[in-house]
Design an enzyme around this catalytic site. Structure first.
Site, PDB file in Angstrom:
ATOM      1  N   GLU A 181      50.464  47.082  50.382  1.00 46.69           N
ATOM      2  CA  GLU A 181      49.343  47.924  50.194  1.00 46.69           C
ATOM      3  C   GLU A 181      48.658  48.586  51.449  1.00 46.69           C
ATOM      4  O   GLU A 181      48.338  49.724  51.116  1.00 46.69           O
ATOM      5  CB  GLU A 181      48.169  46.764  49.625  1.00 46.69           C
ATOM      6  CG  GLU A 181      48.435  46.138  48.199  1.00 46.69           C
ATOM      7  CD  GLU A 181      47.336  44.874  48.093  1.00 46.69           C
ATOM      8  OE1 GLU A 181      46.455  44.617  49.024  1.00 46.69           O
ATOM      9  OE2 GLU A 181      47.483  44.466  47.015  1.00 46.69           O
ATOM     10  N   ASN A 189      33.539  45.047  40.954  1.00 47.90           N
ATOM     11  CA  ASN A 189      33.258  43.964  41.666  1.00 47.90           C
ATOM     12  C   ASN A 189      33.149  43.626  43.109  1.00 47.90           C
ATOM     13  O   ASN A 189      33.691  42.774  43.861  1.00 47.90           O
ATOM     14  CB  ASN A 189      34.286  42.623  40.964  1.00 47.90           C
ATOM     15  CG  ASN A 189      35.787  43.138  41.179  1.00 47.90           C
ATOM     16  OD1 ASN A 189      36.162  44.013  42.043  1.00 47.90           O
ATOM     17  ND2 ASN A 189      36.675  42.068  40.940  1.00 47.90           N
ATOM     18  N   HIS A 220      38.160  44.633  47.167  1.00 49.34           N
ATOM     19  CA  HIS A 220      39.644  44.038  46.873  1.00 49.34           C
ATOM     20  C   HIS A 220      40.309  43.433  48.051  1.00 49.34           C
ATOM     21  O   HIS A 220      40.010  44.114  49.243  1.00 49.34           O
ATOM     22  CB  HIS A 220      40.381  45.388  46.675  1.00 49.34           C
ATOM     23  CG  HIS A 220      41.958  45.101  46.580  1.00 49.34           C
ATOM     24  ND1 HIS A 220      42.737  44.687  45.452  1.00 49.34           N
ATOM     25  CD2 HIS A 220      42.741  45.027  47.591  1.00 49.34           C
ATOM     26  CE1 HIS A 220      43.944  44.457  46.056  1.00 49.34           C
ATOM     27  NE2 HIS A 220      44.135  44.745  47.258  1.00 49.34           N
ATOM     28  N   LYS A 234      35.031  48.768  47.414  1.00 45.31           N
ATOM     29  CA  LYS A 234      35.235  49.756  46.052  1.00 45.31           C
ATOM     30  C   LYS A 234      33.873  50.646  46.113  1.00 45.31           C
ATOM     31  O   LYS A 234      33.014  50.459  46.775  1.00 45.31           O
ATOM     32  CB  LYS A 234      35.212  48.805  44.841  1.00 45.31           C
ATOM     33  CG  LYS A 234      36.394  47.934  44.565  1.00 45.31           C
ATOM     34  CD  LYS A 234      36.492  47.420  43.291  1.00 45.31           C
ATOM     35  CE  LYS A 234      37.961  46.418  43.270  1.00 45.31           C
ATOM     36  NZ  LYS A 234      37.873  45.600  42.242  1.00 45.31           N
ATOM     37  N   TYR A 252      47.422  49.491  42.407  1.00 44.00           N
ATOM     38  CA  TYR A 252      47.365  48.522  41.336  1.00 44.00           C
ATOM     39  C   TYR A 252      48.489  48.593  40.125  1.00 44.00           C
ATOM     40  O   TYR A 252      48.390  48.253  39.129  1.00 44.00           O
ATOM     41  CB  TYR A 252      45.786  48.876  40.689  1.00 44.00           C
ATOM     42  CG  TYR A 252      44.758  48.333  40.914  1.00 44.00           C
ATOM     43  CD1 TYR A 252      44.237  47.042  41.623  1.00 44.00           C
ATOM     44  CD2 TYR A 252      43.697  49.217  41.448  1.00 44.00           C
ATOM     45  CE1 TYR A 252      43.380  46.695  41.977  1.00 44.00           C
ATOM     46  CE2 TYR A 252      42.665  48.982  42.006  1.00 44.00           C
ATOM     47  CZ  TYR A 252      42.343  47.558  42.459  1.00 44.00           C
ATOM     48  OH  TYR A 252      41.218  47.259  43.053  1.00 44.00           O
TER      49      TYR A 252
HETATM   50  P1  IDP Z   1      41.443  40.418  42.373  1.00 49.12           P
HETATM   51  O1  IDP Z   1      40.727  41.627  42.606  1.00 49.12           O
HETATM   52  O2  IDP Z   1      40.638  39.299  42.453  1.00 49.12           O
HETATM   53  O3  IDP Z   1      42.726  40.334  42.981  1.00 49.12           O
HETATM   54  P2  IDP Z   1      43.131  41.064  39.992  1.00 49.12           P
HETATM   55  O4  IDP Z   1      43.442  40.172  38.946  1.00 49.12           O
HETATM   56  O5  IDP Z   1      44.147  41.333  41.127  1.00 49.12           O
HETATM   57  O6  IDP Z   1      41.806  40.553  40.782  1.00 49.12           O
HETATM   58  O7  IDP Z   1      42.634  42.402  39.105  1.00 49.12           O
HETATM   59  C1  IDP Z   1      42.282  43.672  39.991  1.00 49.12           C
HETATM   60  C2  IDP Z   1      41.175  44.206  39.584  1.00 49.12           C
HETATM   61  O8  IDP Z   1      41.133  44.511  38.141  1.00 49.12           O
HETATM   62  C3  IDP Z   1      39.873  43.399  39.628  1.00 49.12           C
HETATM   63  O9  IDP Z   1      39.265  43.383  41.081  1.00 49.12           O
HETATM   64  C4  IDP Z   1      38.960  43.645  38.733  1.00 49.12           C
HETATM   65  O10 IDP Z   1      38.228  45.041  39.481  1.00 49.12           O
HETATM   66  C5  IDP Z   1      39.846  44.322  37.653  1.00 49.12           C
HETATM   67  N1  IDP Z   1      39.966  43.425  36.484  1.00 49.12           N
HETATM   68  C6  IDP Z   1      40.568  42.246  36.605  1.00 49.12           C
HETATM   69  N2  IDP Z   1      40.517  41.470  35.511  1.00 49.12           N
HETATM   70  C7  IDP Z   1      39.827  42.232  34.700  1.00 49.12           C
HETATM   71  C8  IDP Z   1      39.235  42.056  33.135  1.00 49.12           C
HETATM   72  O11 IDP Z   1      39.736  41.262  32.591  1.00 49.12           O
HETATM   73  N3  IDP Z   1      38.680  43.229  32.849  1.00 49.12           N
HETATM   74  C9  IDP Z   1      38.297  44.188  33.567  1.00 49.12           C
HETATM   75  N4  IDP Z   1      38.637  44.388  34.690  1.00 49.12           N
HETATM   76  C10 IDP Z   1      39.553  43.587  35.385  1.00 49.12           C
HETATM   77 MG    MG Z   2      44.537  41.205  42.944  1.00 47.55          MG
END
Ligand code: IDP
Ligand code: MG
Length: 169
Positions: free
Chosen positions: A145, A131, A134, A28, A68
């Site tokens: 993807e 975070n 991905h 990211k 996404y």
């Molecule tokens: P992942 O990246 O661990 O697969 P996902 O649930 O697929 O997690 O979510 C995609 C991305 O959306 C996450 O990496 C994060 O950047 C963002 N995200 C997920 N949950 C939240 C939330 O509760 N608040 C804000 N951003 C979120």
């Molecule tokens: Mg995911």
């Protein structure tokens, strides 16, 4: 020479027992601007995975929406799109046996607050939207993807000598 047999979502290496999978991994914007590309690539290389494709790009709004799409109804969706398109990201395809599960374990929990030390998010992130990284969560999603960003010709097929000797038995 090695003969690579393509199968749906996996790659079977002739003469070897293990099946390779492909994972789509995206570093990211914060990982790029913090200079963490090399560190994170090194972790995957040292694990024994094989880099099949890589490029630095700034995602278009359309590409971000495609990546996404499963989160389009979530309250954080617009923040996620704004963030992922804010500056360049580094796209990769990694190959290896069980590479989906392996990369997800190395990435760590979605919320860095819960990500174990030693995982990428555990070591390099504190907030949930930025975070660090991905990684695909299934073979099916990996195929979807990586096809948004890479043509088949951009995915390189090769077997590292060390892979043959130590990793694919
Ligand atoms: P992942 O990246 O661990 O697969 P996902 O649930 O697929 O997690 O979510 C995609 C991305 O959306 C996450 O990496 C994060 O950047 C963002 N995200 C997920 N949950 C939240 C939330 O509760 N608040 C804000 N951003 C979120
Ligand atoms: Mg995911």
């Amino acid at each position: 020479m090695d003969r690579l047999l393509r199968e749906e979502g996996t790659r079977k290496v002739a003469g070897l027992q293990a099946e390779k999978q492909q994972a789509f991994v995206l570093l990211k914007p914060e990982s790029v601007v913090r200079g963490l590309i090399g560190e994170i690539i090194t972790r995957f290389e040292r694990k024994g995975l094989t880099l099949a494709a890589a490029k630095l790009v700034r995602l278009t709004d359309d590409q971000a929406h495609q990546l996404y799409s499963i989160h389009s109804t979530k309250p954080f969706f617009q923040d996620l799109i704004s963030h992922i398109t804010s500056s360049p990201v580094f796209l990769m395809v990694w190959e290896g046996p069980n590479v989906i599960a392996i990369t997800r374990n190395m990435v760590g929990a979605t919320n860095p607050m819960n990500a174990a030390p030693g995982s990428i998010r555990g070591d390099f992130a504190v907030n949930v939207t930025p975070n660090a990284i991905h990684a695909s969560d299934s073979i099916e999603n990996a195929k979807r993807e990586l096809s948004i960003f890479f043509t088949p010709a951009e995915i390189c097929s090769y077997v590292k000598p060390t892979e043959q000797q130590f990793l694919l038995k």
